[in-house]
Scaffold this motif. Sequence first.
Motif, PDB file in Angstrom:
ATOM      1  N   ILE A  32       0.844  -1.204   0.000  1.00  8.36           N
ATOM      2  CA  ILE A  32       0.000   0.000   0.000  1.00  8.36           C
ATOM      3  C   ILE A  32       0.876   1.249   0.000  1.00  8.36           C
ATOM      4  O   ILE A  32       0.671   2.169  -0.798  1.00  8.36           O
ATOM      5  CB  ILE A  32      -0.945   0.000   1.218  1.00  8.36           C
ATOM      6  CG1 ILE A  32      -1.961  -1.129   1.098  1.00  8.36           C
ATOM      7  CG2 ILE A  32      -1.638   1.355   1.365  1.00  8.36           C
ATOM      8  CD1 ILE A  32      -2.746  -1.387   2.369  1.00  8.36           C
ATOM      9  N   ALA A  33       1.848   1.285   0.893  1.00 10.59           N
ATOM     10  CA  ALA A  33       2.731   2.454   0.989  1.00 10.59           C
ATOM     11  C   ALA A  33       3.522   2.658  -0.297  1.00 10.59           C
ATOM     12  O   ALA A  33       3.626   3.784  -0.806  1.00 10.59           O
ATOM     13  CB  ALA A  33       3.677   2.297   2.180  1.00 10.59           C
ATOM     14  N   ASN A  34       4.047   1.585  -0.849  1.00 12.08           N
ATOM     15  CA  ASN A  34       4.886   1.714  -2.039  1.00 12.08           C
ATOM     16  C   ASN A  34       4.076   2.069  -3.282  1.00 12.08           C
ATOM     17  O   ASN A  34       4.594   2.720  -4.186  1.00 12.08           O
ATOM     18  CB  ASN A  34       5.693   0.434  -2.265  1.00 12.08           C
ATOM     19  CG  ASN A  34       6.888   0.676  -3.153  1.00 12.08           C
ATOM     20  OD1 ASN A  34       7.618   1.634  -2.968  1.00 12.08           O
ATOM     21  ND2 ASN A  34       7.071  -0.186  -4.136  1.00 12.08           N
ATOM     22  N   ASN A  35       2.808   1.681  -3.336  1.00  7.24           N
ATOM     23  CA  ASN A  35       1.949   2.096  -4.447  1.00  7.24           C
ATOM     24  C   ASN A  35       1.800   3.612  -4.468  1.00  7.24           C
ATOM     25  O   ASN A  35       1.643   4.209  -5.531  1.00  7.24           O
ATOM     26  CB  ASN A  35       0.560   1.463  -4.355  1.00  7.24           C
ATOM     27  CG  ASN A  35       0.546   0.022  -4.808  1.00  7.24           C
ATOM     28  OD1 ASN A  35       1.458  -0.446  -5.472  1.00  7.24           O
ATOM     29  ND2 ASN A  35      -0.500  -0.684  -4.449  1.00  7.24           N
ATOM     30  N   ILE A  36       1.842   4.214  -3.310  1.00  8.17           N
ATOM     31  CA  ILE A  36       1.689   5.667  -3.207  1.00  8.17           C
ATOM     32  C   ILE A  36       3.033   6.381  -3.336  1.00  8.17           C
ATOM     33  O   ILE A  36       3.167   7.354  -4.072  1.00  8.17           O
ATOM     34  CB  ILE A  36       1.005   6.037  -1.865  1.00  8.17           C
ATOM     35  CG1 ILE A  36      -0.421   5.483  -1.852  1.00  8.17           C
ATOM     36  CG2 ILE A  36       1.028   7.546  -1.631  1.00  8.17           C
ATOM     37  CD1 ILE A  36      -1.102   5.542  -0.514  1.00  8.17           C
ATOM     38  N   LEU A  37       4.035   5.875  -2.636  1.00  9.20           N
ATOM     39  CA  LEU A  37       5.297   6.599  -2.516  1.00  9.20           C
ATOM     40  C   LEU A  37       6.343   6.241  -3.570  1.00  9.20           C
ATOM     41  O   LEU A  37       7.190   7.070  -3.901  1.00  9.20           O
ATOM     42  CB  LEU A  37       5.894   6.375  -1.121  1.00  9.20           C
ATOM     43  CG  LEU A  37       5.042   6.900   0.025  1.00  9.20           C
ATOM     44  CD1 LEU A  37       5.552   6.363   1.352  1.00  9.20           C
ATOM     45  CD2 LEU A  37       5.048   8.419   0.021  1.00  9.20           C
ATOM     46  N   ARG A  38       6.341   5.007  -4.028  1.00  8.57           N
ATOM     47  CA  ARG A  38       7.337   4.536  -4.998  1.00  8.57           C
ATOM     48  C   ARG A  38       8.762   4.800  -4.504  1.00  8.57           C
ATOM     49  O   ARG A  38       9.628   5.237  -5.248  1.00  8.57           O
ATOM     50  CB  ARG A  38       7.138   5.191  -6.374  1.00  8.57           C
ATOM     51  CG  ARG A  38       5.847   4.838  -7.017  1.00  8.57           C
ATOM     52  CD  ARG A  38       5.874   3.432  -7.499  1.00  8.57           C
ATOM     53  NE  ARG A  38       4.646   3.127  -8.221  1.00  8.57           N
ATOM     54  CZ  ARG A  38       4.093   1.945  -8.216  1.00  8.57           C
ATOM     55  NH1 ARG A  38       4.648   0.965  -7.553  1.00  8.57           N
ATOM     56  NH2 ARG A  38       2.984   1.736  -8.870  1.00  8.57           N
ATOM     57  N   ASN A  39       8.973   4.537  -3.217  1.00  7.39           N
ATOM     58  CA  ASN A  39      10.278   4.741  -2.605  1.00  7.39           C
ATOM     59  C   ASN A  39      10.427   3.723  -1.480  1.00  7.39           C
ATOM     60  O   ASN A  39       9.604   3.710  -0.554  1.00  7.39           O
ATOM     61  CB  ASN A  39      10.393   6.174  -2.082  1.00  7.39           C
ATOM     62  CG  ASN A  39      11.720   6.441  -1.430  1.00  7.39           C
ATOM     63  OD1 ASN A  39      11.992   5.955  -0.334  1.00  7.39           O
ATOM     64  ND2 ASN A  39      12.553   7.224  -2.087  1.00  7.39           N
ATOM     65  N   ILE A  40      11.452   2.877  -1.558  1.00 10.94           N
ATOM     66  CA  ILE A  40      11.621   1.782  -0.599  1.00 10.94           C
ATOM     67  C   ILE A  40      11.740   2.297   0.830  1.00 10.94           C
ATOM     68  O   ILE A  40      11.044   1.826   1.729  1.00 10.94           O
ATOM     69  CB  ILE A  40      12.852   0.920  -0.976  1.00 10.94           C
ATOM     70  CG1 ILE A  40      12.601   0.205  -2.299  1.00 10.94           C
ATOM     71  CG2 ILE A  40      13.183  -0.081   0.124  1.00 10.94           C
ATOM     72  CD1 ILE A  40      13.836  -0.456  -2.891  1.00 10.94           C
ATOM     73  N   GLU A  41      12.633   3.262   1.048  1.00  5.88           N
ATOM     74  CA  GLU A  41      12.883   3.738   2.408  1.00  5.88           C
ATOM     75  C   GLU A  41      11.646   4.406   3.010  1.00  5.88           C
ATOM     76  O   GLU A  41      11.288   4.155   4.159  1.00  5.88           O
ATOM     77  CB  GLU A  41      14.082   4.709   2.447  1.00  5.88           C
ATOM     78  CG  GLU A  41      15.411   4.083   2.111  1.00  5.88           C
ATOM     79  CD  GLU A  41      15.663   3.973   0.607  1.00  5.88           C
ATOM     80  OE1 GLU A  41      14.983   4.666  -0.187  1.00  5.88           O
ATOM     81  OE2 GLU A  41      16.522   3.166   0.216  1.00  5.88           O
ATOM     82  N   ASP A  42      11.020   5.282   2.221  1.00  4.74           N
ATOM     83  CA  ASP A  42       9.818   5.964   2.715  1.00  4.74           C
ATOM     84  C   ASP A  42       8.699   4.964   2.993  1.00  4.74           C
ATOM     85  O   ASP A  42       7.976   5.090   3.980  1.00  4.74           O
ATOM     86  CB  ASP A  42       9.330   7.007   1.710  1.00  4.74           C
ATOM     87  CG  ASP A  42      10.187   8.265   1.706  1.00  4.74           C
ATOM     88  OD1 ASP A  42      11.003   8.441   2.630  1.00  4.74           O
ATOM     89  OD2 ASP A  42      10.025   9.072   0.775  1.00  4.74           O
ATOM     90  N   SER A  43       8.563   3.982   2.135  1.00  2.00           N
ATOM     91  CA  SER A  43       7.523   2.970   2.331  1.00  2.00           C
ATOM     92  C   SER A  43       7.775   2.168   3.603  1.00  2.00           C
ATOM     93  O   SER A  43       6.851   1.914   4.378  1.00  2.00           O
ATOM     94  CB  SER A  43       7.452   2.030   1.117  1.00  2.00           C
ATOM     95  OG  SER A  43       7.111   2.755  -0.044  1.00  2.00           O
TER      96      SER A  43
END
Length: 191
Positions: A32-43
């Motif tokens: 869910i997080a990566n679908n929005i952020l497209r960033n490993i660390e932020d996700s």
Amino acid sequence: MEDSQIIELYWQKNTDAISETSSKYGAYCYTIANNILRNIEDSEECVNDTWLNAWNAMPPQRPNVLRMFLAKITRSLSINRFNAHSAEKRGGGEIILVLDELTDCLAGGTDTAGESDVEAAYEATELERCICHFVRTLPERDRNVFVRRYFFTEPMPAIAERYGLTVNNITVILSRTRKKLKTELMKEGYL
């Protein structure tokens, strides 16, 4: 471990709740997080923040569906992080596409100029109820496609693959559903 047992661990403030939640729902929340952020660390940070928010929310909250409770937290944290990054610079990511797709449906329905915070909050709650009611009236496949796209911000090719459809089919389903949503919002006086 069953969700009810995990929730009980939170209520007992047993730190095993976090490891059990991470084990069972870590990949789900990361997606869910990566679908929005497209960033490993932020996700990964959003997922870790999800566990903290769940820890702080239980008690007093006792979620009926732990998976959705965690999804809402992850989605909210991810959108907040995305907005923070967007304030610094415009970026890519699925969320920009999703918001662009929904702009026409919600155009004119988000202006709260001249309203108090209480009125705006009430109107937002009523709008949420209206959209939830609309989504529940959709045929199951269309509802699932709509939720996957606009709640979980899944890319269209992933949705197409999940349902054995083409990307064009998904585009048509979403376009028709947005038009129906716009009609419903107009009928209810939101537009």
